[in-house]
Design an enzyme around this catalytic site. Structure first.
Site, PDB file in Angstrom:
ATOM      1  N   TYR A  81      46.280  43.617  47.039  1.00  0.00           N
ATOM      2  CA  TYR A  81      47.815  43.252  46.643  1.00  0.00           C
ATOM      3  C   TYR A  81      48.719  42.988  47.961  1.00  0.00           C
ATOM      4  O   TYR A  81      50.030  42.980  47.375  1.00  0.00           O
ATOM      5  CB  TYR A  81      48.379  44.251  45.818  1.00  0.00           C
ATOM      6  CG  TYR A  81      47.721  45.044  44.541  1.00  0.00           C
ATOM      7  CD1 TYR A  81      47.125  44.095  43.606  1.00  0.00           C
ATOM      8  CD2 TYR A  81      47.164  46.160  44.721  1.00  0.00           C
ATOM      9  CE1 TYR A  81      46.538  44.467  42.462  1.00  0.00           C
ATOM     10  CE2 TYR A  81      46.517  46.740  43.646  1.00  0.00           C
ATOM     11  CZ  TYR A  81      45.961  45.888  42.798  1.00  0.00           C
ATOM     12  OH  TYR A  81      45.181  46.572  41.445  1.00  0.00           O
ATOM     13  N   GLY A  88      53.119  52.974  33.839  1.00  0.00           N
ATOM     14  CA  GLY A  88      53.855  51.948  34.392  1.00  0.00           C
ATOM     15  C   GLY A  88      55.038  52.317  35.400  1.00  0.00           C
ATOM     16  O   GLY A  88      55.534  51.390  36.182  1.00  0.00           O
ATOM     17  N   ARG A 136      43.903  48.569  48.039  1.00  0.00           N
ATOM     18  CA  ARG A 136      45.349  48.146  47.602  1.00  0.00           C
ATOM     19  C   ARG A 136      45.740  47.181  48.717  1.00  0.00           C
ATOM     20  O   ARG A 136      46.453  46.207  48.409  1.00  0.00           O
ATOM     21  CB  ARG A 136      46.091  49.171  47.176  1.00  0.00           C
ATOM     22  CG  ARG A 136      45.654  50.157  46.080  1.00  0.00           C
ATOM     23  CD  ARG A 136      46.710  51.057  45.690  1.00  0.00           C
ATOM     24  NE  ARG A 136      47.826  50.513  44.926  1.00  0.00           N
ATOM     25  CZ  ARG A 136      48.865  50.177  45.315  1.00  0.00           C
ATOM     26  NH1 ARG A 136      49.309  50.592  46.577  1.00  0.00           N
ATOM     27  NH2 ARG A 136      49.997  49.622  44.704  1.00  0.00           N
ATOM     28  N   TYR A 142      44.738  54.983  42.301  1.00  0.00           N
ATOM     29  CA  TYR A 142      44.283  53.583  42.466  1.00  0.00           C
ATOM     30  C   TYR A 142      43.688  53.657  44.030  1.00  0.00           C
ATOM     31  O   TYR A 142      43.933  52.552  44.661  1.00  0.00           O
ATOM     32  CB  TYR A 142      44.949  52.440  42.282  1.00  0.00           C
ATOM     33  CG  TYR A 142      45.694  52.558  41.068  1.00  0.00           C
ATOM     34  CD1 TYR A 142      44.886  52.402  39.845  1.00  0.00           C
ATOM     35  CD2 TYR A 142      46.920  52.741  40.471  1.00  0.00           C
ATOM     36  CE1 TYR A 142      45.179  52.471  38.520  1.00  0.00           C
ATOM     37  CE2 TYR A 142      47.403  52.992  39.333  1.00  0.00           C
ATOM     38  CZ  TYR A 142      46.703  52.875  38.247  1.00  0.00           C
ATOM     39  OH  TYR A 142      47.069  52.926  37.231  1.00  0.00           O
ATOM     40  N   ARG A 155      50.009  56.272  38.006  1.00  0.00           N
ATOM     41  CA  ARG A 155      50.539  56.066  39.297  1.00  0.00           C
ATOM     42  C   ARG A 155      51.530  57.260  39.400  1.00  0.00           C
ATOM     43  O   ARG A 155      51.592  58.032  40.446  1.00  0.00           O
ATOM     44  CB  ARG A 155      51.067  55.001  39.724  1.00  0.00           C
ATOM     45  CG  ARG A 155      51.161  54.649  40.886  1.00  0.00           C
ATOM     46  CD  ARG A 155      52.240  53.292  41.071  1.00  0.00           C
ATOM     47  NE  ARG A 155      51.700  52.310  40.285  1.00  0.00           N
ATOM     48  CZ  ARG A 155      50.782  51.477  40.956  1.00  0.00           C
ATOM     49  NH1 ARG A 155      50.325  51.444  42.252  1.00  0.00           N
ATOM     50  NH2 ARG A 155      50.453  50.322  40.305  1.00  0.00           N
ATOM     51  N   CYS A 165      33.590  43.590  57.705  1.00  0.00           N
ATOM     52  CA  CYS A 165      33.796  42.368  58.346  1.00  0.00           C
ATOM     53  C   CYS A 165      34.452  41.471  57.283  1.00  0.00           C
ATOM     54  O   CYS A 165      33.839  40.486  56.796  1.00  0.00           O
ATOM     55  CB  CYS A 165      32.357  41.964  58.449  1.00  0.00           C
ATOM     56  SG  CYS A 165      31.393  43.058  59.865  1.00  0.00           S
ATOM     57  N   GLU A 166      35.646  41.680  57.312  1.00  0.00           N
ATOM     58  CA  GLU A 166      36.667  40.698  56.376  1.00  0.00           C
ATOM     59  C   GLU A 166      37.946  40.833  57.244  1.00  0.00           C
ATOM     60  O   GLU A 166      38.652  41.835  57.743  1.00  0.00           O
ATOM     61  CB  GLU A 166      37.025  41.265  55.132  1.00  0.00           C
ATOM     62  CG  GLU A 166      35.593  41.523  54.374  1.00  0.00           C
ATOM     63  CD  GLU A 166      35.428  40.246  53.267  1.00  0.00           C
ATOM     64  OE1 GLU A 166      36.466  39.364  53.118  1.00  0.00           O
ATOM     65  OE2 GLU A 166      34.557  40.212  52.464  1.00  0.00           O
TER      66      GLU A 166
HETATM   67  C1  LIG Z   1      47.188  50.660  29.006  1.00  0.00           C
HETATM   68  C2  LIG Z   1      47.935  51.424  30.175  1.00  0.00           C
HETATM   69  N1  LIG Z   1      48.192  52.610  30.139  1.00  0.00           N
HETATM   70  C3  LIG Z   1      48.717  53.313  31.489  1.00  0.00           C
HETATM   71  C4  LIG Z   1      48.209  52.800  32.258  1.00  0.00           C
HETATM   72  C5  LIG Z   1      48.718  53.377  33.778  1.00  0.00           C
HETATM   73  O1  LIG Z   1      49.691  52.750  34.389  1.00  0.00           O
HETATM   74  P1  LIG Z   1      50.496  53.370  35.684  1.00  0.00           P
HETATM   75  O2  LIG Z   1      49.577  53.725  36.715  1.00  0.00           O
HETATM   76  O3  LIG Z   1      51.226  52.188  36.160  1.00  0.00           O
HETATM   77  O4  LIG Z   1      51.255  54.426  35.060  1.00  0.00           O
HETATM   78  C6  LIG Z   1      47.711  51.324  32.387  1.00  0.00           C
HETATM   79  C7  LIG Z   1      47.412  50.667  33.846  1.00  0.00           C
HETATM   80  O5  LIG Z   1      48.418  50.051  34.347  1.00  0.00           O
HETATM   81  C8  LIG Z   1      47.314  50.830  31.530  1.00  0.00           C
HETATM   82  O6  LIG Z   1      46.892  49.558  31.604  1.00  0.00           O
HETATM   83  N1  LIG Z   2      45.100  48.875  40.740  1.00  0.00           N
HETATM   84  C1  LIG Z   2      46.638  48.766  40.658  1.00  0.00           C
HETATM   85  C2  LIG Z   2      47.311  49.236  39.357  1.00  0.00           C
HETATM   86  C3  LIG Z   2      46.630  48.611  38.144  1.00  0.00           C
HETATM   87  C4  LIG Z   2      46.903  49.253  36.973  1.00  0.00           C
HETATM   88  C5  LIG Z   2      45.937  49.162  35.946  1.00  0.00           C
HETATM   89  N2  LIG Z   2      46.497  48.618  34.588  1.00  0.00           N
HETATM   90  C6  LIG Z   2      47.401  49.235  41.870  1.00  0.00           C
HETATM   91  O1  LIG Z   2      46.903  49.917  42.793  1.00  0.00           O
HETATM   92  O2  LIG Z   2      48.340  49.276  41.862  1.00  0.00           O
END
Ligand SMILES: Cc1ncc(COP(=O)(O)O)c(C=O)c1O
Ligand SMILES: N[C@@H](CCCC[NH3+])C(=O)O
Length: 416
Positions: free
Chosen positions: A317, A239, A313, A372, A277, A344-345
């Site tokens: 989002y 996260g 993305r 992602y 991420r 086409c969006e």
């Molecule tokens: C259980 C779990 N762990 C780890 C992550 C990795 O998150 P991040 O890419 O935000 O570090 C996610 C995705 O959000 C997740 O669902």
């Molecule tokens: N896919 C998302 C994040 C999701 C995290 C998955 N738990 C993004 O691009 O930001």
């Protein structure tokens, strides 16, 4: 810090000229930097110091075998959410004894595969899942190591689609029911209760919610100890956010140090991290070529050869990712453009209102596309998916071939 820099006004990935890469491999093209991946992973690993810990890279962020093999060589652990991700980790040379398995909907088959591989732990998300894992383990005469994902009910203050630690989210079990559910888990004959986990959301730019969640989980661990249930590892999830635009997330060391203020008094509790991420986003770019410049009534459009099917993305989002000219030495007039794809969006855009100096045939790079990015790509509009390159110093490895036309209907059948 990453290794995408200009040299004489041309963008390089480590020592590779990305214009050359685009010429050789075509566009759209994902390009990853090995040195950046390694640097980010080491930042987590080093910051945890001598405290027992494991960095389990979240495979969902980027599951290319080339990327996974780089991490496996570092000795990384992996956080997986499907049997497919487990298979990728094993194929890439990852150690199953360092794999944690998250996700709300693990099938019997996936649980069986993970038991056969002897993974480190199942991160369990519900009471029903406990019963299922016990049953599958029992049928194999095995003990399944489990952790329960606690929903600490803290506000991660991130995009609602990627906030996961609130009572209203589908993930984990409520803090209020946690003791009862741990007692239930301990009563199953084929489960071995070893850990506790949480994951409160993605792209968090402040350490405070992480520390709040940790405090709540540590209090719960103490409460369980009084009941005779001893937790050996605490998995704080992923996260940690990155800088896409002007965000100022803590550096991985600062984030880990914030957690260490609490963990220092718990030398026996192994800490697990699941960053996705923070390791991969700024270790990748998406290269795209400008096909046309189009003056609309109200806007100018740069129509490029990458689209929402390549990088979802922005469309999904309204995410903002930096878009830069690959060759800044070209003398072009600067204008404000919406950078859009051929799909086409109306929602098919990579960026809006961007000042760029470009003409048709020029290359653009979308930054922060390593996480992602490709993993969320699709074949929408029957567009073959992009190729992926992993750069290592002066060398560039093709880690995924561009899909071909005939790949588009692989597995499909005509009817007479
Ligand atoms: C259980 C779990 N762990 C780890 C992550 C990795 O998150 P991040 O890419 O935000 O570090 C996610 C995705 O959000 C997740 O669902
Ligand atoms: N896919 C998302 C994040 C999701 C995290 C998955 N738990 C993004 O691009 O930001």
């Amino acid at each position: 810090m990453d290794f995408f820099q200009y040299q004489n006004q041309r963008l390089f990935a480590e020592q590779c000229d990305v214009t050359e890469l685009a010429r050789q491999h075509g566009t759209p093209l994902y390009v990853y930097s090995r040195a950046t991946i390694e640097r980010h992973w080491h930042a987590f690993d080093r910051a945890a110091g001598k405290h027992p810990h494991l960095v389990c890279y979240a495979v969902k962020a980027n599951s290319n075998l080339g990327v996974l093999s780089v991490l496996a060589k570092l000795g990384s652990g992996f956080d997986i959410v499907s049997g497919g991700e487990l298979a990728r980790v094993l194929e890439a040379g990852g150690d199953p004894a360092k794999v944690v398995f998250s996700g709300v909907g693990k099938t019997r088959e996936e649980i069986g595969e993970a038991l056969d591989a002897n993974i480190l732990c199942f991160n369990v998300e519900s009471e029903a899942e406990l019963a299922r894992i016990d049953e599958v383990a029992g049928a194999r005469g095995k003990q399944a190591p489990i952790s329960i994902r606690i929903n600490p009910d803290v506000d991660a203050k991130t995009h609602p689609y990627i906030s996961t630690g609130l009572k209203a989210n589908k993930f984990g079990v409520a803090r209020d029911h946690a003791v009862r559910i741990y007692q239930l888990a301990a009563s199953y004959p084929n489960l071995d209760v070893v850990g506790m986990d949480c994951h409160i959301g993605s792209q968090l730019t402040d350490s405070t919610p992480f520390v709040d969640a940790l405090d709540r989980l540590l209090a719960l661990i103490d409460e369980l100890a009084e009941q005779g249930i001893h937790i050996r590892h605490l998995d704080v999830g992923g996260g940690l956010g990155v800088n896409y635009r002007e965000e100022t997330p803590p550096h991985p060391d600062q984030y880990v140090e914030a957690l260490m203020t609490r963990m220092a008094q718990r030398p026996d509790l192994t800490l697990i991290f699941e960053p996705g991420r923070a390791i991969m986003a700024n270790a990748g770019i998406l290269l795209t070529e400008v096909e046309f410049l189009k003056e609309g009534e109200e806007k100018n459009f740069a129509i490029v050869d990458a689209a929402m099917n390549d990088l979802l993305r922005p469309a999904l989002y309204s995410a903002w990712q930096r878009i830069i000219e690959v060759d800044q030495s070209l003398q072009r007039t600067h204008r404000i453009y919406d950078v859009v794809g051929p799909v086409c969006e109306t929602g098919d855009f990579l960026g809006k209102d961007r000042e760029l100096g470009i003409q048709a045939g020029d290359l653009l790079a979308v930054r922060s596309a390593g996480a992602y990015g490709f993993v969320m790509a699709s074949n929408y509009n029957s567009r073959p998916r992009a190729a992926e390159i992993l750069v290592d110093g002066e060398r560039a490895f093709l880690v995924r071939e561009r899909e071909k036309r005939q790949d588009l209907w692989k597995g499909e059948h005509k009817v007479s």
